[in-house]
Structure formats: C-alpha cells, structure tokens
Write an enzyme that holds these catalytic residues in place. Structure first.
Site, PDB file in Angstrom:
ATOM      1  N   ALA A 102      45.630  32.514  24.405  1.00 50.50           N
ATOM      2  CA  ALA A 102      46.361  31.596  25.279  1.00 50.50           C
ATOM      3  C   ALA A 102      47.531  30.951  24.551  1.00 50.50           C
ATOM      4  O   ALA A 102      48.433  30.433  25.177  1.00 50.50           O
ATOM      5  CB  ALA A 102      45.416  30.511  25.792  1.00 50.50           C
ATOM      6  N   LYS A 145      33.915  39.578  50.350  1.00 50.91           N
ATOM      7  CA  LYS A 145      34.678  40.238  49.288  1.00 50.91           C
ATOM      8  C   LYS A 145      35.699  41.224  49.856  1.00 50.91           C
ATOM      9  O   LYS A 145      36.817  41.300  49.359  1.00 50.91           O
ATOM     10  CB  LYS A 145      33.727  40.930  48.321  1.00 50.91           C
ATOM     11  CG  LYS A 145      32.906  39.916  47.499  1.00 50.91           C
ATOM     12  CD  LYS A 145      31.785  40.604  46.750  1.00 50.91           C
ATOM     13  CE  LYS A 145      30.978  39.631  45.917  1.00 50.91           C
ATOM     14  NZ  LYS A 145      29.731  40.258  45.411  1.00 50.91           N
TER      15      LYS A 145
END
Lengths: 415, 415
Positions: free
Chosen positions: A44, A213
């Site tokens: 990150a 989904k």
C-alpha cells in the site's frame, strides 16, 4: 483543539480504518491486517491501522479490546478514519451506516452481497458524487478475484455472459450426491456437520445467495443494476439421486448456476437454477465447496476464475485487498460503476436452451409434447419413468411442451 | 507553432496511442480498439485513438494506411502520444524503443514476455522513476487476467506458490497424446496443422516460453526479479505414450508446469518441467490450448485463473485493457513493481516431491536405489520395463537414487 492522528510526528502516511461488525468476516479482516501488516504496508506504501471496531457485543478478552466502540457516530465524526469496512451484513443498519460513512467522507469496503445486490447502483452513485470509493470484491466468490478482473482486465471486451457456480454449500451438496451417492437430505446433513451449511440453510439451497451474486456480476458486466426480485431463482432441493444418475449416464454433471446473458436486443436475461453441465468442461470440474465463475467476452472468449468462494480467511483476503486499494486511491476508482437498472432485465424465457426432463410417462406422450428427443438409459430408473434431453428450444416453446406432458418430475436446462 | 491534437476544440480528453509492430498482436490491438471503441471510451472516460503504427513493412491496403510510420523518432518526438504499445517482440529493438518511449514521457504497454522476463526490473524501475506506467498483462496467459489479480486482488496475502500450465501449444500436444493416443511427433504435426505450433516449435516444446512466463509471475509474486537463465527448464519432447498411459493408470495426467515456490529460507525455487498431475484437480482439467494458473496465498488458499493463453484476440484484449489503465492513470501504478533479483533463486533440488520413474530394470534394483516405491501396472509396458512412484524425496536424494539405477527412461515430478 483537534489534531487528526495522521499528522502525528514521524508518520508521513497513516491510514486509519474502522471495522463495522466483529463477526466471522470482520474478525478475519482484523486478523489478516495484523498477520500480514508488513506485506500490506509494503504494497500500500502506507501504514494501515485499525482504529475502531464497532459491535454491539463486548469482547473484553480480544486483543483488540481497546478499539471497540458501540456508537457509530464516534467513527463518523473522526476525520482521521479514511476507510470503513462494513461486515455487518443485511440491508438495514449496514445500508444506513454505509451512507453515513460516505457522507462523512470515508470510503467504504464491504463483503455484504445483500446490500450491494439491493442498493449497489445508489451507493456507487453516491460514492462517485462524493469522489470516494465503494468497493466490494469480497461480495462475490469470497477471495476469488472477480470484480476487479471483470471491470479492469476485461475492459476491452463487450461481455456476452457471466455464468458461475456461486455458492459453495450447494456445490458441496451436489458433489456429495453425485460422487458419494448421498441423498439430498444426507448430503445437507454432512454439509452442516462440516460447517459448510448454516442451521437454516435456505439462503443457500434455495438459491438466494447465488441470486444476489449473479445480480452483482450481471450489473457490473452489463452496466445496469439487476435486482434480486427480477431474477427467477430455483434452488437444488428438487434435484434427486435419480437426476444425478441420469445426468451422469448422459455425460453431464449437475451444478447450480447463476447466469446473466446479453440478449440480441441488448437486454439481459438473468436467472439461477440447477443445470446439466457437460463433463470435462471447466465448470463441471469445480467440486465441493469451490466456486467457479466463467466470463465470456467478445475479444477474449471464455475465462474462468476458480477458488474458495466463502470462508473467513478467503473473504477477509478480498476485503483487505480492497482496503489497500482504498488507502492508495483516496479518490473514486473510475472503473467500478453501474447505472440504475430500468428495464434492462429480460425474462428467462428469452434464453434458448436444450433441457433435461424426467417424467413418469410413455414415449408416445413425450414425442407428442417435444417431438424428437434423446432418451437417457438409466438402469436404476423407476418403472414408467423416462429421462431425456430435448433439442434447443425457446423458453415459451419449452413451457408449452412441458405443460402438455403430464408426470414431469424434474426439468433442468443444459448449459 | 505546435498545437498538440489533444487540445483541439470540443475534445476535452483525448489520449493518443502508438503501436510498435503490426504483427499478429499489434494488428489485433488496432482491430479491438476500433471494434469496441464505444465501450472502451465509456470505460476509460477518455477518447483513445491510435495515431501511429510503426512497422518496417508497407501496408498500403490497410484501413490504417495513413497511420504508418517507419521512423520511431516521429513517435518519440510527438508529445501528444501518451501511450506506446510495444508488440515487436524480442529483447533488442523492443528494449531500445521501450526505454526511449519512457524517457520521452510515454507509458508503455506490452505483450512481450521475453523483454519483461529479461529486463522487467530495470524497465519497471525506470518507469517508476519517471512516474510512468510499464504494463504487461498480456505477457502471461494471453488474455487471462493474472498480473493485476496477483498484484492487486491478492495484495493481502503472502504468496507461497505460483504454478501453471503456461503454454497452450505443449498442452495441446499432451492432450492429443493422452486423449487421442497420438505419438509426440503426430501430435506436434496436428498442432502445426491447426496453427497452434510454429514452424520451429522449439520455444514452446522445449519449455522456453513457459520459462519466461514463470519468471514474470515469480518476480511479481515474490517481489524480486527471477531471470530465465536461473530457471532450469525441461520441455515435453521426452514424454512418451508409455508415460502417458502409466500416468493414466495411476490416476494422473501429464502437464508441463512452470513453478515458482517460496522456500522456508525465503528464497524462491523456480523451474519448468513435465509433471504428473492428479486427475480431478483443477489443473488436470485444463485441456487443449487452454492455460490455467494456480496461485497459493496464505490467506486465500488456492485460486486458479483459466482461459485461452494465446491467440491474437485474447492477447489484444489484455493489451487494450492495459492501454485503458494507462490512459486513466497518467502516473505510475504503484502496485506493479519488483526489485532486482540478487540471490533470491534457489536450485530446484530444494523442492521436495514424489517422482514418477520409468526404467528398464528389475524390482530389486529399484528397491536398492529408492527403497519402497509404488509400482504402476501398465499392460502395454515393454518387457523388463517398470514404472513406479517414489515417496517424497529431497532433490539431492532423488538424484542420488536415480543415478544409482541404470536404465532410467523417464523421470517426472508428481505435483
């Protein structure tokens, strides 16, 4: 006077995260953030730290005990919190908190398929207007990368179809029936014993989980929101050992599929139901609790994504990847977006396919109803019971034929 | 006076692209950019247009005839070109042009696995220093999304292993041998006839193509450059029908795998070679020209990516997705990076595994060399020929045993 903690001395970049809901997924997220902190920071390029965990319960013995809060407004009003992880589930409190978090200037990451399936378009719209992120890689396929690959890696494609084994519990049950010869009830019991099925397994076995989904995948693939209420959904409780045996004899296996397919008129046909899937194809090889999602694009052809579709750690893996993304990109990710749905959804009758039918009847009535069919020889079949595969038929045509034949016990599409 | 075209009236965002090399992939990229222009524009939120195509050949009848140039400096010196697509291949001119494009402030997108495998660390370093992108999703697995999923979606994981069927030509040949009973030579001939194998198939069948791809995947997964010269590589020309039959009899199939695995000491063991893969597992189900790449992470477990690993359009699909990404993000993508390699690579002897061995010998000599083994019954075996599976052995231990047994015809690791 208030000093946000991110300005504290010596720390140039610090991203604070709040986790809402310390259940299975929420606690998994906290665990992964701690376990792989070094890797995460390296990827990150920021230090990411959990500052708050919201839960109505007490966890006095948790290593995170001092981070727990019960009042969402503490998180909402702390400007140092940049990312909110919503792992509450459901579409009530989670919906409220998600909107409040966005309005307070925080990006939101979630694994909550119900909320995304019900309110995705609205929340994505809100996030974009506020130049924030609403990310939900974990909402489909657990840790399997699928949301980002569809929206980014396949961006050069007009997508034609998304089709997948989206629920691990039902796939486990079907695998046990087919490979282990267990009845549906026995297979369900086994799945419960192994922790794969909940005490009340309806959301899984009736197809609702798969429905949510495929709504998310279809919305993403075709750019317009598809709502669960628009998607006809059939579970696996009607599939018998006899059907599994017939499918096997004909060279197929039985899988519960969620499908969303673009029709020639531009609408999208979406539904959930058990299908016969040809053995030797990639989806047929997805066994046990694994999920497999096939995406068909005009340029790429078929690609499939495979892995564990549920479970604490796989799901946490996907949530944390989104947290890293949200930490790296404080502003809205342009790629992840879809519009309100309108009238995009076509009824499943629009989708032509061959069908598998098992019926208590004679050959003459089958031929009267369906014309020429392909009978499946199954030595264990009951007397007077026939199983056969039809030609490719339009949906209305199939319904007409089926209704004209009495004694139909089971009907499934052939993929 | 010079006005970059992107400032022309009414067009707020216009991204110009130059394609280097109008071969199979380069012409595919031009085709996809034109065919799906509307979708691409919608996803990129920019108008992306091919301004130049560099090729030494003439294409007077091409619809892009007026875009062709022969002098790279025209592209290099045109500040309106923001993205350069390098589809020349090789590591000579392509290497030179890539560096010059980056130095001229242009992001570079490529499908060139040889260049990335040889110079990836250097080019990524250069791109990052210049705050530009060097993207190569198409260099591994054709259009299968793999580079971005590994680097972004699995970012919360410590990766343990990457293992894949990375070459479609060899997988097609092995599938034809195993399913069709063809000899290696006949299967190669068939692959040639279908256009799956090149006139000189060495890069494929000797494993060099798979080697480059596992170098790229391993470098990305473990953060340090793994060079092709560090990766022992064995192709499939030593695999016989007899081995295929033995594998089948023992419940396995034969696949050429590229593997990169983290060792307990932090080094990475990487190699390419034919393996026995258990039937019913996802990699075993990857047939014909398809590729399958399995990634194992500490949080997610196993995930697999499947699709067509080569071909004009799948590869172009991945290149264009990268062009869209480069157009949307003018500055360096922080996630895609690895360091110079140093001494990260461990020799393949470090990896313990069970082995398949076929040898012309008697059982006593097998047991003298390997101790207890598991013999494979194969009715078609030659007289005096034995095939067997060993226990899990360290690499050095296996080599010692193998060298002490005369008459070894074939040895493959068991996955």
């Amino acid at each position: 006077m208030f000093f946000p903690r991110r300005q504290r001395k010596g720390v140039t970049h610090m991203v604070y995260v709040a986790i809402l809901g310390f259940g299975t997924v929420g606690s998994g997220v906290a665990k992964v953030m701690e376990k792989n902190a070094a890797t995460i920071q390296q990827r990150a390029k920021e230090v990411i730290e959990v500052k708050y965990i919201l839960d109505i319960r007490d966890f006095p013995d948790s290593p995170y005990a001092e981070k727990f809060v019960k009042d969402f407004s503490i998180i909402e009003n702390d400007p140092s919190v940049q990312v909110v992880v919503e792992t509450i589930g459901g579409a009530t409190i989670a919906y409220d908190f998600t909107k409040r978090a966005l309005l307070a200037g925080k990006s939101v990451v979630t694994s909550n398929k119900e909320l995304v399936a019900e309110h995705g378009a609205e929340l994505l719209h809100m996030a974009r207007d506020l130049n924030l992120n609403y990310l939900f890689e974990a909402s489909v396929g657990g840790g399997i990368p699928i949301i980002r690959p569809i929206s980014q890696c396949l961006a050069a494609n007009e997508l034609d179809e998304v089709c997948g084994i989206l629920n691990g519990t039902t796939n486990y049950i079907l695998s046990s029936m087919i490979k282990g010869g267990l009845s549906f009830d026995a297979a369900l019991e086994e799945a419960r014993a192994k922790g794969y099925a909940e005490a009340n397994p309806s959301a899984d076995i009736d197809g609702h989980d798969a429905c949510r989904k495929i709504c998310i995948l279809g919305s993403l693939a075709f750019g317009r929101h598809i709502y669960p209420r628009q998607v006809p959904t059939e579970g696996i409780s009607g599939v018998t050992l006899s059907d599994a045996a017939c499918a096997d004899a004909a060279g197929y296996t039985v899988k519960l599929l969620g499908r969303a397919k673009r029709m020639p008129d531009g609408r999208v046909c979406a539904f959930v139901g058990p299908h016969l899937v040809e053995k030797g194809t990639p989806l047929a090889g997805v066994e046990d609790v694994f999920n497999g999602i096939m995406v068909r694009g005009d340029v790429i052809g078929d690609v499939m994504f495979y892995g564990r579709g549920a479970g604490q750690m796989p799901t946490a893996s996907a949530v944390v990847a989104d947290v890293i993304d949200a930490a790296k990109h404080a502003h809205a990710r342009k790629y992840l977006y879809w519009e309100e749905g309108g009238d995009i959804v076509a009824p499943p009758e629009c989708m032509h396919s061959a069908w598998y039918v098992r019926a208590q009847c004679d050959e003459q009535s089958v031929e009267n109803a369906f014309g020429r069919v392909c009978y499946i020889k199954n030595e264990d079949a009951k007397t007077n019971e026939l199983a056969f595969l039809t030609c490719v038929l339009g949906g209305a045509e199939f319904e007409r034929a089926k209704n004209s034949l009495s004694g139909v016990r089971c009907a499934m599409r052939v993929l």
